[in-house]
Motif scaffolding. Structure first.
Motif, PDB file in Angstrom:
ATOM      1  N   GLU A 119       0.683  -1.362  -0.066  1.00  0.00           N
ATOM      2  CA  GLU A 119       0.006  -0.005  -0.132  1.00  0.00           C
ATOM      3  C   GLU A 119       0.665   1.192  -0.116  1.00  0.00           C
ATOM      4  OE1 GLU A 119      -2.777  -0.136   3.274  1.00  0.00           O
ATOM      5  OE2 GLU A 119      -3.890  -1.675   2.805  1.00  0.00           O
ATOM      6  N   ARG A 120       1.682   1.450   0.584  1.00  0.00           N
ATOM      7  CA  ARG A 120       2.846   2.006   0.190  1.00  0.00           C
ATOM      8  C   ARG A 120       3.704   2.634  -0.562  1.00  0.00           C
ATOM      9  NH1 ARG A 120       3.281   4.852   6.012  1.00  0.00           N
ATOM     10  NH2 ARG A 120       1.716   4.898   6.801  1.00  0.00           N
ATOM     11  N   SER A 121       3.913   1.258  -1.178  1.00  0.00           N
ATOM     12  CA  SER A 121       4.956   0.853  -2.440  1.00  0.00           C
ATOM     13  C   SER A 121       4.294   1.154  -3.822  1.00  0.00           C
ATOM     14  CB  SER A 121       6.193  -0.237  -1.995  1.00  0.00           C
ATOM     15  OG  SER A 121       7.181   0.044  -3.089  1.00  0.00           O
ATOM     16  N   PRO A 122       4.865   1.984  -4.187  1.00  0.00           N
ATOM     17  CA  PRO A 122       5.048   2.079  -6.007  1.00  0.00           C
ATOM     18  C   PRO A 122       4.764   0.540  -6.363  1.00  0.00           C
ATOM     19  CG  PRO A 122       6.529   3.671  -5.729  1.00  0.00           C
ATOM     20  CD  PRO A 122       5.915   2.632  -4.076  1.00  0.00           C
ATOM     21  N   GLU A 123       6.025   0.035  -6.247  1.00  0.00           N
ATOM     22  CA  GLU A 123       7.121  -0.469  -7.028  1.00  0.00           C
ATOM     23  C   GLU A 123       5.967  -1.574  -6.264  1.00  0.00           C
ATOM     24  OE1 GLU A 123       7.630  -0.712  -9.702  1.00  0.00           O
ATOM     25  OE2 GLU A 123       7.958   1.730  -9.728  1.00  0.00           O
ATOM     26  N   PRO A 124       5.556  -3.407  -6.688  1.00  0.00           N
ATOM     27  CA  PRO A 124       5.511  -4.742  -6.075  1.00  0.00           C
ATOM     28  C   PRO A 124       6.439  -5.362  -5.367  1.00  0.00           C
ATOM     29  CG  PRO A 124       5.657  -4.713  -8.447  1.00  0.00           C
ATOM     30  CD  PRO A 124       5.871  -3.615  -8.042  1.00  0.00           C
ATOM     31  N   VAL A 125       5.719  -5.475  -4.502  1.00  0.00           N
ATOM     32  CA  VAL A 125       7.016  -5.700  -3.025  1.00  0.00           C
ATOM     33  C   VAL A 125       6.945  -7.258  -2.850  1.00  0.00           C
ATOM     34  CG1 VAL A 125       6.891  -6.397  -0.603  1.00  0.00           C
ATOM     35  CG2 VAL A 125       5.957  -4.641  -1.790  1.00  0.00           C
ATOM     36  N   GLN A 126       8.879  -8.189  -3.166  1.00  0.00           N
ATOM     37  CA  GLN A 126       9.090  -9.064  -3.036  1.00  0.00           C
ATOM     38  C   GLN A 126       8.674  -9.653  -1.887  1.00  0.00           C
ATOM     39  OE1 GLN A 126      12.105  -8.142  -4.749  1.00  0.00           O
ATOM     40  NE2 GLN A 126      12.402 -10.475  -5.997  1.00  0.00           N
ATOM     41  N   ALA A 127       8.569 -11.085  -1.057  1.00  0.00           N
ATOM     42  CA  ALA A 127       8.579 -11.621   0.165  1.00  0.00           C
ATOM     43  C   ALA A 127       9.236 -12.794   0.499  1.00  0.00           C
ATOM     44  CB  ALA A 127       7.062 -11.622   0.510  1.00  0.00           C
ATOM     45  N   GLY A 128      10.243 -13.230   1.062  1.00  0.00           N
ATOM     46  CA  GLY A 128      10.307 -14.855   1.437  1.00  0.00           C
ATOM     47  C   GLY A 128      10.306 -15.098   3.007  1.00  0.00           C
ATOM     48  N   SER A 129      10.299 -15.768   3.010  1.00  0.00           N
ATOM     49  CA  SER A 129      10.134 -16.483   4.990  1.00  0.00           C
ATOM     50  C   SER A 129      10.835 -17.744   4.794  1.00  0.00           C
ATOM     51  CB  SER A 129       8.899 -17.445   4.517  1.00  0.00           C
ATOM     52  OG  SER A 129       7.888 -18.006   4.310  1.00  0.00           O
ATOM     53  N   TYR A 130      11.017 -18.164   6.429  1.00  0.00           N
ATOM     54  CA  TYR A 130      12.137 -19.431   6.699  1.00  0.00           C
ATOM     55  C   TYR A 130      11.490 -19.648   7.982  1.00  0.00           C
ATOM     56  CZ  TYR A 130      15.693 -22.403   8.325  1.00  0.00           C
ATOM     57  OH  TYR A 130      16.230 -23.494   9.235  1.00  0.00           O
ATOM     58  N   GLY A 131      11.391 -20.890   8.485  1.00  0.00           N
ATOM     59  CA  GLY A 131      11.058 -21.602   9.075  1.00  0.00           C
ATOM     60  C   GLY A 131      11.386 -22.930   9.447  1.00  0.00           C
ATOM     61  N   PRO A 132      10.976 -23.923  10.543  1.00  0.00           N
ATOM     62  CA  PRO A 132      11.289 -22.974  11.699  1.00  0.00           C
ATOM     63  C   PRO A 132      12.167 -22.659  12.498  1.00  0.00           C
ATOM     64  CG  PRO A 132      10.926 -25.028  12.253  1.00  0.00           C
ATOM     65  CD  PRO A 132      10.735 -25.323  10.328  1.00  0.00           C
ATOM     66  N   CYS A 133      12.645 -21.973  13.432  1.00  0.00           N
ATOM     67  CA  CYS A 133      13.893 -20.927  13.967  1.00  0.00           C
ATOM     68  C   CYS A 133      13.302 -21.944  14.901  1.00  0.00           C
ATOM     69  CB  CYS A 133      14.408 -19.857  14.143  1.00  0.00           C
ATOM     70  SG  CYS A 133      14.607 -19.307  12.753  1.00  0.00           S
ATOM     71  N   ASP A 134      14.303 -23.082  16.352  1.00  0.00           N
ATOM     72  CA  ASP A 134      13.857 -23.551  17.093  1.00  0.00           C
ATOM     73  C   ASP A 134      14.444 -23.322  18.144  1.00  0.00           C
ATOM     74  OD1 ASP A 134      12.327 -25.548  16.445  1.00  0.00           O
ATOM     75  OD2 ASP A 134      14.215 -26.860  15.620  1.00  0.00           O
ATOM     76  N   ALA A 135      15.598 -21.986  17.894  1.00  0.00           N
ATOM     77  CA  ALA A 135      15.901 -21.299  18.954  1.00  0.00           C
ATOM     78  C   ALA A 135      16.438 -19.698  18.716  1.00  0.00           C
ATOM     79  CB  ALA A 135      17.280 -21.666  19.307  1.00  0.00           C
ATOM     80  N   LEU A 136      16.347 -18.966  19.091  1.00  0.00           N
ATOM     81  CA  LEU A 136      16.237 -17.041  19.523  1.00  0.00           C
ATOM     82  C   LEU A 136      17.654 -16.993  18.691  1.00  0.00           C
ATOM     83  CD1 LEU A 136      15.244 -15.922  21.996  1.00  0.00           C
ATOM     84  CD2 LEU A 136      14.011 -14.984  19.704  1.00  0.00           C
ATOM     85  N   THR A 137      19.261 -17.840  18.568  1.00  0.00           N
ATOM     86  CA  THR A 137      19.871 -18.190  18.782  1.00  0.00           C
ATOM     87  C   THR A 137      19.939 -18.293  17.429  1.00  0.00           C
ATOM     88  OG1 THR A 137      20.775 -20.386  18.944  1.00  0.00           O
ATOM     89  CG2 THR A 137      21.156 -17.979  20.344  1.00  0.00           C
TER      90      THR A 137
END
Length: 371
Positions: A223-241
């Motif tokens: 909504e704030r960007s005039p260009e399309p947004v790219q997104a990536g994800s990863y999981g799970p992380c089993d610890a904060l480290t």
């Protein structure tokens, strides 16, 4: 805290006898309360889409609401069907954190009655200030969790242990432009922490929310960007480290995503190699001189990619490219001449396939000078 703000808005609607809407200073919806069936396009847009349009924001800000310390009356716009309304700024310690809006087209809310509602706005300002401070503090801690320095990450992990219990998912959002566009965290669940790190919008949240958080955040940024947004994800992380590594993998997934697409690390296949080495090193290893020469012939490179994607099936490749088999054979011979590779051998096929798959994400080949 959200329940407290909802209660404040309902109290204001009852006190002033008008439909009420509480928005933050970026005009994102925080809470609303009905009072009768009065509505106009601005209120409907805010409730349905959780934010006002930029045109509405621009119009209302012209009345000085950002600097106001008391009620501000906004006249109606009959041509647009917009009703008159009263704006009560939600402030705390001299800072405006939001706006309480009351539909009051007939002007029935007196100045005296509006003044009686200002303590409610002060309470809302306090709650919103606390929420903003908490978000900011946790955002700084999240940034520390992404640091390259192990001791900084270790301290951040200890500080965030209560706020971010694993398993966690990490997402990266990217939009074109010189600077990252703002992403309002108030419209995301409170279990989501956000920060900007190395020009990435980084989100960390419980793995159980992975199904909806990334898409909601991507839409908010779009909504704030005039260009399309790219997104990536990863999981799970089993610890904060593990969150830093999760961020690095999620940013590879975002890099590989098509514009307007969200891509998960598990879908990348061989593109995971982009995480294994710096771009220059991968370019040196993968983009051989022959492959680089082929990339100067886009049609032949596309033919080679189609042929290798089809595991060397002439029949399927010719059909996919809508060409005769003899035309395909001729192109394959040209590809072998240009690359000095033998497409009848698995090793050469692998070499060329890797080069063609990774080349869109790597800098051009440059020969390594002899030592």
């Amino acid at each position: 805290m959200a329940a407290d703000l909802q209660e404040i808005v309902e109290s204001a609607a009852d006190l002033l006898g008008a439909p009420a809407t509480l928005e933050d200073r970026d005009f994102h919806l925080v809470a609303y309360a009905a009072h009768g069936d009065t509505i106009d396009p601005v209120r409907m847009e805010s409730i349905l889409h959780r934010r006002a349009t930029e045109a509405v924001r621009s119009r209302f800000e012209r009345f000085g609401i950002a600097r106001a310390t008391g009620p501000v009356r906004i006249p109606a716009d009959r041509a647009a069907g917009v009703l008159g309304r009263l704006c009560l700024p939600a402030r705390w310690h001299g800072v405006t954190y939001g706006y309480l809006w009351l539909l009051d087209d007939s002007g029935t809310i007196s100045d005296e009655l509006a003044a009686r509602a200002m303590p409610l706005c002060e309470r809302a300002g306090l709650q919103m200030a606390r929420q903003a401070r908490e978000r900011d503090d946790l955002g700084w801690k999240l940034a520390d969790l992404l640091s390259a320095q192990p001791e900084v990450r270790g301290q951040a992990a200890a500080d965030l242990a209560e706020a971010l219990p694993p398993p966690l998912a990490v997402a990266v959002l990217r939009a074109p432009g010189p600077e990252p566009r703002p992403l309002n965290p108030w419209l995301l669940p409170r279990s989501v922490l956000t920060t900007v790190w190395e020009r990435d919008h980084v989100l960390v949240f419980p793995m159980s929310r992975a199904g909806d958080v990334v898409e909601r955040a991507r839409r908010l940024l779009a909504e704030r960007s005039p260009e399309p947004v790219q997104a990536g994800s990863y999981g799970p992380c089993d610890a904060l480290t593990e969150v830093r590594e999760g961020w690095l993998r999620a940013r590879v997934a975002a890099r590989a995503a098509a514009t307007g697409e969200t891509r998960d690390w598990t879908s990348l296949g061989v593109l995971r190699l982009l995480r294994c080495a710096a771009d220059d090193a991968l370019s040196q290893a993968v983009l051989t001189p022959g492959a680089d020469r082929l990339l100067a012939h886009p049609d032949l490179a596309a033919t080679a990619r189609a042929f290798l994607d089809r595991a060397g099936s002439v029949q399927h490749t010719a059909r996919d490219l809508s060409i005769h088999r003899q035309t395909l054979y001729h192109r394959l011979r040209r590809i072998e001449e240009i690359t000095a590779l033998d497409l009848s051998t698995g090793q050469d096929r692998l070499t060329l396939h890797l080069a063609l798959t990774l080349s869109p994400y790597l800098p051009p080949f440059t020969a390594t000078p002899p030592q």
